[in-house]
Scaffold this active site. Structure first.
Site, PDB file in Angstrom:
ATOM      1  N   ASP A  31      -5.621  -3.249  -4.580  1.00  0.00           N
ATOM      2  CA  ASP A  31      -6.145  -3.374  -3.220  1.00  0.00           C
ATOM      3  C   ASP A  31      -7.671  -3.377  -3.212  1.00  0.00           C
ATOM      4  O   ASP A  31      -8.308  -4.169  -2.491  1.00  0.00           O
ATOM      5  CB  ASP A  31      -5.604  -2.253  -2.326  1.00  0.00           C
ATOM      6  CG  ASP A  31      -5.852  -0.859  -2.897  1.00  0.00           C
ATOM      7  OD1 ASP A  31      -6.129  -0.719  -4.111  1.00  0.00           O
ATOM      8  OD2 ASP A  31      -5.775   0.121  -2.116  1.00  0.00           O
ATOM      9  N   ARG A  32      -8.263  -2.542  -4.043  1.00  0.00           N
ATOM     10  CA  ARG A  32      -9.720  -2.486  -4.113  1.00  0.00           C
ATOM     11  C   ARG A  32     -10.285  -3.768  -4.708  1.00  0.00           C
ATOM     12  O   ARG A  32     -11.288  -4.304  -4.231  1.00  0.00           O
ATOM     13  CB  ARG A  32     -10.148  -1.270  -4.938  1.00  0.00           C
ATOM     14  CG  ARG A  32      -9.589   0.044  -4.414  1.00  0.00           C
ATOM     15  CD  ARG A  32      -9.916   1.219  -5.324  1.00  0.00           C
ATOM     16  NE  ARG A  32     -11.314   1.598  -5.219  1.00  0.00           N
ATOM     17  CZ  ARG A  32     -11.873   2.531  -5.984  1.00  0.00           C
ATOM     18  NH1 ARG A  32     -11.156   3.129  -6.917  1.00  0.00           N
ATOM     19  NH2 ARG A  32     -13.149   2.852  -5.824  1.00  0.00           N
TER      20      ARG A  32
ATOM     21  N   ASN B  23       1.919   1.249   4.096  1.00  0.00           N
ATOM     22  CA  ASN B  23       2.581   0.060   4.623  1.00  0.00           C
ATOM     23  C   ASN B  23       2.584  -1.071   3.611  1.00  0.00           C
ATOM     24  O   ASN B  23       1.743  -1.117   2.712  1.00  0.00           O
ATOM     25  CB  ASN B  23       1.871  -0.438   5.902  1.00  0.00           C
ATOM     26  CG  ASN B  23       2.031   0.517   7.065  1.00  0.00           C
ATOM     27  OD1 ASN B  23       3.145   0.816   7.485  1.00  0.00           O
ATOM     28  ND2 ASN B  23       0.920   0.999   7.594  1.00  0.00           N
ATOM     29  N   VAL B  24       3.528  -1.986   3.788  1.00  0.00           N
ATOM     30  CA  VAL B  24       3.513  -3.274   3.099  1.00  0.00           C
ATOM     31  C   VAL B  24       3.182  -4.333   4.145  1.00  0.00           C
ATOM     32  O   VAL B  24       3.848  -4.413   5.179  1.00  0.00           O
ATOM     33  CB  VAL B  24       4.868  -3.606   2.447  1.00  0.00           C
ATOM     34  CG1 VAL B  24       4.779  -4.938   1.693  1.00  0.00           C
ATOM     35  CG2 VAL B  24       5.314  -2.491   1.524  1.00  0.00           C
ATOM     36  N   VAL B  25       2.158  -5.128   3.882  1.00  0.00           N
ATOM     37  CA  VAL B  25       1.781  -6.206   4.783  1.00  0.00           C
ATOM     38  C   VAL B  25       2.169  -7.530   4.143  1.00  0.00           C
ATOM     39  O   VAL B  25       1.736  -7.836   3.029  1.00  0.00           O
ATOM     40  CB  VAL B  25       0.265  -6.191   5.085  1.00  0.00           C
ATOM     41  CG1 VAL B  25      -0.107  -7.365   5.995  1.00  0.00           C
ATOM     42  CG2 VAL B  25      -0.133  -4.874   5.741  1.00  0.00           C
TER      43      VAL B  25
ATOM     44  N   GLY C  90       0.827  -1.201   0.000  1.00  0.00           N
ATOM     45  CA  GLY C  90       0.000   0.000   0.000  1.00  0.00           C
ATOM     46  C   GLY C  90       0.861   1.250   0.000  1.00  0.00           C
ATOM     47  O   GLY C  90       2.094   1.182   0.049  1.00  0.00           O
ATOM     48  N   ASN C  91       0.212   2.394  -0.019  1.00  0.00           N
ATOM     49  CA  ASN C  91       0.960   3.647  -0.043  1.00  0.00           C
ATOM     50  C   ASN C  91       1.627   3.947   1.291  1.00  0.00           C
ATOM     51  O   ASN C  91       2.618   4.687   1.338  1.00  0.00           O
ATOM     52  CB  ASN C  91       0.018   4.803  -0.407  1.00  0.00           C
ATOM     53  CG  ASN C  91      -0.402   4.768  -1.860  1.00  0.00           C
ATOM     54  OD1 ASN C  91       0.428   4.848  -2.749  1.00  0.00           O
ATOM     55  ND2 ASN C  91      -1.699   4.626  -2.104  1.00  0.00           N
TER      56      ASN C  91
END
Length: 263
Positions: free
Chosen positions: A115-116, A11-13, A8-9
């Site tokens: 992500d969506r 964090n990276v999970v 993501g903008n």
């Protein structure tokens, strides 16, 4: 085992999933690191391999890797991580064997962020029926999904922290405050900090409730509301519009996509 990464903008999970007998995956561990497109595959490996060792997992235990990214500059580095340190060509969400397998009924289907799309996929699989998914991230995304799993469209608003950053950054005297649930339900603050918190927090709740009400009216059928993202829990006690709060929706979408790719 499956290793999944959601870039993501903010964090990276990373998430580790174990294989199940019926062909699916069950979550085992998840880790979070700040997003930085300059972070190399080697740097990811130093951090990730230590976490896997703590979990008692060897490199050879990883048999499949998938990632989704809204930060294009990070894609190459994640591919290097997968190929150099695990000997695996990763699946990329939305591409090739990991292509989306649901209808995207909007004017520009290719513009739908990974992500969506993952939230849409996982929400339909887990909850069914007509759905509204709200993802609280850097931006807050509202998605409308019909009972067939078709994505019908949505809306995007600045995330609450982004709104607060703009408020503080564009004013000379307003202090930086932390987002939290206000101690009182009153919307008449007695000092500057409280007034800022009230305006940002309750203003955001009102925006959220208003958009959901309008979306439900347009859908015209009962629709469940599913909230996800790091700040979903923050708003859960402030509104009754959520039917479910599912913090792992996006990463579970990656596991579903990886399972589909194996079929």
């Amino acid at each position: 085992m499956l290793l999944a990464a959601d870039v993501g903008n903010t964090n990276v999970v990373f998430a580790l999933f174990e294989d199940q007998d019926e062909g699916g995956y069950s979550p085992r561990a998840r880790w979070r690191i700040a997003s930085d497109p300059r972070r190399t595959g080697d740097e990811y490996a130093v951090w990730l391999l230590q976490l896997l060792a703590i979990e008692g997992v060897e490199r050879d235990d990883i048999t499949q890797i998938i990632f989704a990214s809204v930060v294009p500059r990070a894609d190459h580095n994640l591919s290097v991580l997968a190929q150099k340190y695990f000997g695996i060509t990763p699946l990329v969400a939305g591409e090739g064997a990991a292509a989306w397998r649901f209808e995207i009924d909007v004017d520009q289907p290719s513009s739908l962020g990974a992500d969506r799309a993952l939230n849409i996929l996982a929400a339909h699989r887990k909850y069914g029926g007509d759905l509204i998914v709200i993802d609280f991230g850097t931006a807050t995304k509202f998605e409308a999904i019909d009972f067939n799993g078709t994505y019908k469209g949505g809306s995007i608003a600045p995330g609450i922290n982004l709104s607060l950053d703009a408020l503080v950054g564009k004013t000379a005297k307003l202090p930086r405050i932390a987002i939290r649930t206000p101690e009182s339900a009153s919307v008449i603050g007695r000092n500057t900090e409280d007034q800022m918190l009230i305006g940002v927090f309750w203003g955001y709740v009102a925006m959220m409730e208003g958009i959901v009400a309008r979306m439900k009216a347009e859908i015209g059928r009962p629709a469940k509301v599913v909230a996800t993202g790091g700040l979903a829990i923050l708003f859960d006690e402030a509104t009754d519009i959520f039917d479910a709060v599912d913090a792992d929706l996006t990463i579970e979408g990656l596991a579903i996509l990886a399972q589909q790719a194996k079929a």
